[in-house]
Design a protein around this motif. Structure first.
Motif, PDB file in Angstrom:
ATOM      1  N   ILE A   1      51.561  54.723  24.009  1.00 60.64           N
ATOM      2  CA  ILE A   1      50.206  54.271  24.346  1.00 60.64           C
ATOM      3  C   ILE A   1      50.195  52.765  24.591  1.00 60.64           C
ATOM      4  N   ALA A   2      50.876  52.018  23.721  1.00 57.42           N
ATOM      5  CA  ALA A   2      50.951  50.561  23.891  1.00 57.42           C
ATOM      6  C   ALA A   2      51.701  50.206  25.169  1.00 57.42           C
ATOM      7  N   GLU A   3      52.794  50.923  25.447  1.00 56.09           N
ATOM      8  CA  GLU A   3      53.581  50.667  26.656  1.00 56.09           C
ATOM      9  C   GLU A   3      52.748  50.893  27.913  1.00 56.09           C
ATOM     10  N   GLN A   4      52.047  52.023  27.976  1.00 51.46           N
ATOM     11  CA  GLN A   4      51.228  52.327  29.144  1.00 51.46           C
ATOM     12  C   GLN A   4      50.072  51.334  29.284  1.00 51.46           C
ATOM     13  N   SER A   5      49.511  50.910  28.156  1.00 46.14           N
ATOM     14  CA  SER A   5      48.462  49.884  28.194  1.00 46.14           C
ATOM     15  C   SER A   5      49.015  48.570  28.727  1.00 46.14           C
ATOM     16  N   GLY A   6      50.258  48.249  28.334  1.00 46.20           N
ATOM     17  CA  GLY A   6      50.899  47.033  28.844  1.00 46.20           C
ATOM     18  C   GLY A   6      51.108  47.083  30.337  1.00 46.20           C
ATOM     19  N   TYR A   7      51.511  48.252  30.864  1.00 49.06           N
ATOM     20  CA  TYR A   7      51.671  48.392  32.312  1.00 49.06           C
ATOM     21  C   TYR A   7      50.337  48.196  33.026  1.00 49.06           C
ATOM     22  N   MET A   8      49.266  48.746  32.449  1.00 46.28           N
ATOM     23  CA  MET A   8      47.950  48.606  33.052  1.00 46.28           C
ATOM     24  C   MET A   8      47.518  47.137  33.092  1.00 46.28           C
ATOM     25  N   LEU A   9      47.719  46.429  31.986  1.00 47.53           N
ATOM     26  CA  LEU A   9      47.345  45.017  31.927  1.00 47.53           C
ATOM     27  C   LEU A   9      48.204  44.183  32.871  1.00 47.53           C
ATOM     28  N   ARG A  10      49.472  44.561  33.013  1.00 51.54           N
ATOM     29  CA  ARG A  10      50.358  43.849  33.940  1.00 51.54           C
ATOM     30  C   ARG A  10      49.880  44.009  35.368  1.00 51.54           C
ATOM     31  N   CYS A  11      49.428  45.206  35.729  1.00 48.92           N
ATOM     32  CA  CYS A  11      48.854  45.419  37.067  1.00 48.92           C
ATOM     33  C   CYS A  11      47.596  44.578  37.255  1.00 48.92           C
ATOM     34  N   LEU A  12      46.776  44.506  36.203  1.00 47.06           N
ATOM     35  CA  LEU A  12      45.571  43.690  36.268  1.00 47.06           C
ATOM     36  C   LEU A  12      45.918  42.226  36.489  1.00 47.06           C
ATOM     37  N   SER A  13      47.034  41.777  35.885  1.00 50.93           N
ATOM     38  CA  SER A  13      47.476  40.392  36.078  1.00 50.93           C
ATOM     39  C   SER A  13      47.770  40.104  37.542  1.00 50.93           C
ATOM     40  N   SER A  14      48.341  41.086  38.253  1.00 51.45           N
ATOM     41  CA  SER A  14      48.639  40.896  39.674  1.00 51.45           C
ATOM     42  C   SER A  14      47.366  40.730  40.494  1.00 51.45           C
ATOM     43  N   CYS A  15      46.272  41.322  40.018  1.00 54.37           N
ATOM     44  CA  CYS A  15      44.989  41.166  40.718  1.00 54.37           C
ATOM     45  C   CYS A  15      44.350  39.815  40.402  1.00 54.37           C
ATOM     46  N   THR A  16      44.237  39.521  39.087  1.00 54.14           N
ATOM     47  CA  THR A  16      43.506  38.323  38.676  1.00 54.14           C
ATOM     48  C   THR A  16      44.258  37.035  38.987  1.00 54.14           C
ATOM     49  N   ASN A  17      45.606  37.081  38.968  1.00 52.52           N
ATOM     50  CA  ASN A  17      46.382  35.868  39.197  1.00 52.52           C
ATOM     51  C   ASN A  17      46.114  35.292  40.586  1.00 52.52           C
ATOM     52  N   THR A  18      46.208  36.150  41.608  1.00 54.41           N
ATOM     53  CA  THR A  18      45.947  35.692  42.973  1.00 54.41           C
ATOM     54  C   THR A  18      44.498  35.244  43.118  1.00 54.41           C
ATOM     55  N   PHE A  19      43.583  35.981  42.497  1.00 53.50           N
ATOM     56  CA  PHE A  19      42.168  35.634  42.578  1.00 53.50           C
ATOM     57  C   PHE A  19      41.905  34.255  41.975  1.00 53.50           C
ATOM     58  N   ILE A  20      42.522  33.971  40.820  1.00 53.34           N
ATOM     59  CA  ILE A  20      42.316  32.678  40.163  1.00 53.34           C
ATOM     60  C   ILE A  20      42.796  31.542  41.055  1.00 53.34           C
ATOM     61  N   TYR A  21      43.997  31.697  41.615  1.00 47.47           N
ATOM     62  CA  TYR A  21      44.510  30.647  42.507  1.00 47.47           C
ATOM     63  C   TYR A  21      43.613  30.473  43.723  1.00 47.47           C
ATOM     64  N   ALA A  22      43.187  31.599  44.305  1.00 50.24           N
ATOM     65  CA  ALA A  22      42.430  31.538  45.550  1.00 50.24           C
ATOM     66  C   ALA A  22      41.045  30.938  45.358  1.00 50.24           C
ATOM     67  N   ILE A  23      40.365  31.333  44.287  1.00 55.92           N
ATOM     68  CA  ILE A  23      38.977  30.926  44.111  1.00 55.92           C
ATOM     69  C   ILE A  23      38.857  29.437  43.822  1.00 55.92           C
ATOM     70  N   PHE A  24      39.932  28.832  43.278  1.00 53.17           N
ATOM     71  CA  PHE A  24      39.898  27.411  42.968  1.00 53.17           C
ATOM     72  C   PHE A  24      40.400  26.541  44.123  1.00 53.17           C
ATOM     73  N   GLN A  25      40.912  27.147  45.176  1.00 48.02           N
ATOM     74  CA  GLN A  25      41.438  26.381  46.291  1.00 48.02           C
ATOM     75  C   GLN A  25      40.349  26.224  47.348  1.00 48.02           C
ATOM     76  N   SER A  26      39.906  24.974  47.563  1.00 45.48           N
ATOM     77  CA  SER A  26      38.823  24.734  48.518  1.00 45.48           C
ATOM     78  C   SER A  26      39.231  25.126  49.931  1.00 45.48           C
ATOM     79  N   LYS A  27      40.503  24.909  50.286  1.00 47.78           N
ATOM     80  CA  LYS A  27      40.956  25.269  51.628  1.00 47.78           C
ATOM     81  C   LYS A  27      40.887  26.780  51.841  1.00 47.78           C
TER      82      LYS A  27
END
Length: 278
Positions: A229-255
């Motif tokens: 259960i912990a392993e599968q939850s970790g995979y889910m959170l890791r996938c979420l990181s791939s979504c939020t990471n790009t979003f964080i970089y993009a939303i703060f870049q004025s260009k």
């Protein structure tokens, strides 16, 4: 970075996690295809997090070392770094294809993927697992946090010096100092990146450590087991990181925001012209 994060969502979320629900008997479940998909899955994860490290180092150099900035922060250097990260990640993850064996054989066709028992006992595979755990995610997380801490420290020191030169005030009249405001936004961005990666990667990192020191195994089908259960939850959170990471970089870049606005305006203009012709 955006392409690597998109690869994670394609190979892990679409072709691995949800394929059984929608395509249970498709060719994707054949063991050779499944093994290839898993190798590409881990490749995309490595590319995602190591390109984030490269981008973080680029910002570190740009902010903290002005003299080196003009030489390092160039398109040529970026191309070389991206190429090197891709080649090293491919070499590192090529062996993953051979980690898996058929989970079952139906009509003489090997189906699904299961980790070979020798993966946890063979000295070669144990060494590979240790190396893989060190390279991803321990080293990237350590480097990202370290570089962001050093960058924030440099920004705070620079702000202190600037505030002293301005007589302790960061505003003139009622106008905010634009340099200080830009640095404040940089601190928020760096803190958001570090917190995002640590929170969303910590579960899978702990699971990887548990595999090294306990008898638990990865990719088991006993979904009532706490580790699974912990392993599968970790995979889910890791996938979420791939979504939020790009979003964080993009939303703060004025260009990026300006380019997004221009793209939307262009689409609206094209749509208006098409309506006019019809």
């Amino acid at each position: 970075m955006a392409v690597a994060d998109l690869m994670v969502l394609i190979f892990e979320v679409i072709l691995y996690e949800i394929k059984d629900a929608y395509f249970p008997n498709s060719f994707l479940n054949c063991t050779p295809i499944c093994s290839l998909n898993l190798a590409l899955l881990f490749l995309s994860i490595d590319l995602s997090i190591w390109l984030t490290v490269a981008f973080t180092f680029d910002r570190f150099v740009a902010i903290c070392y002005q003299a080196l900035r003009t030489k390092y922060c160039t398109e040529k250097t970026a191309t070389a770094v991206i190429t090197m990260v891709c080649l090293v990640s491919i070499l590192q993850n090529a062996a993953i294809y051979f980690v898996y064996e058929p989970r079952e054989i139906i009509n003489n066709i090997p189906r699904s993927c299961a980790v070979q028992p020798s993966f946890y006992t063979s000295s070669m595979w144990v060494a590979f697992l240790w190396l893989d755990t060190i390279l991803t995610p321990f080293t990237p997380l350590f480097l990202i946090v370290l570089l962001n801490v050093l960058t924030i420290r440099h920004i705070l020191l620079a702000n202190r010096v600037r505030s002293g030169l301005r007589g302790g005030n960061n505003s003139v009249g009622n106008l905010t100092d634009p340099e200080t405001e830009n640095r404040r936004k940089s601190i928020i961005l760096l803190l958001a990146i570090s917190a995002n990666l640590i929170l969303l990667w910590i579960v899978i990192f702990v699971c990887a450590i548990c595999v090294q020191f306990t008898a638990v195994q990865l990719l088991q089908e006993n979904y009532t087991d706490p580790f699974t259960i912990a392993e599968q939850s970790g995979y889910m959170l890791r996938c979420l990181s791939s979504c939020t990471n790009t979003f964080i970089y993009a939303i703060f870049q004025s260009k990026f925001r300006d380019d997004l606005k221009n793209m939307i305006k262009h689409l609206l203009t094209v749509n208006a012209r098409l309506k006019r012709f019809t």
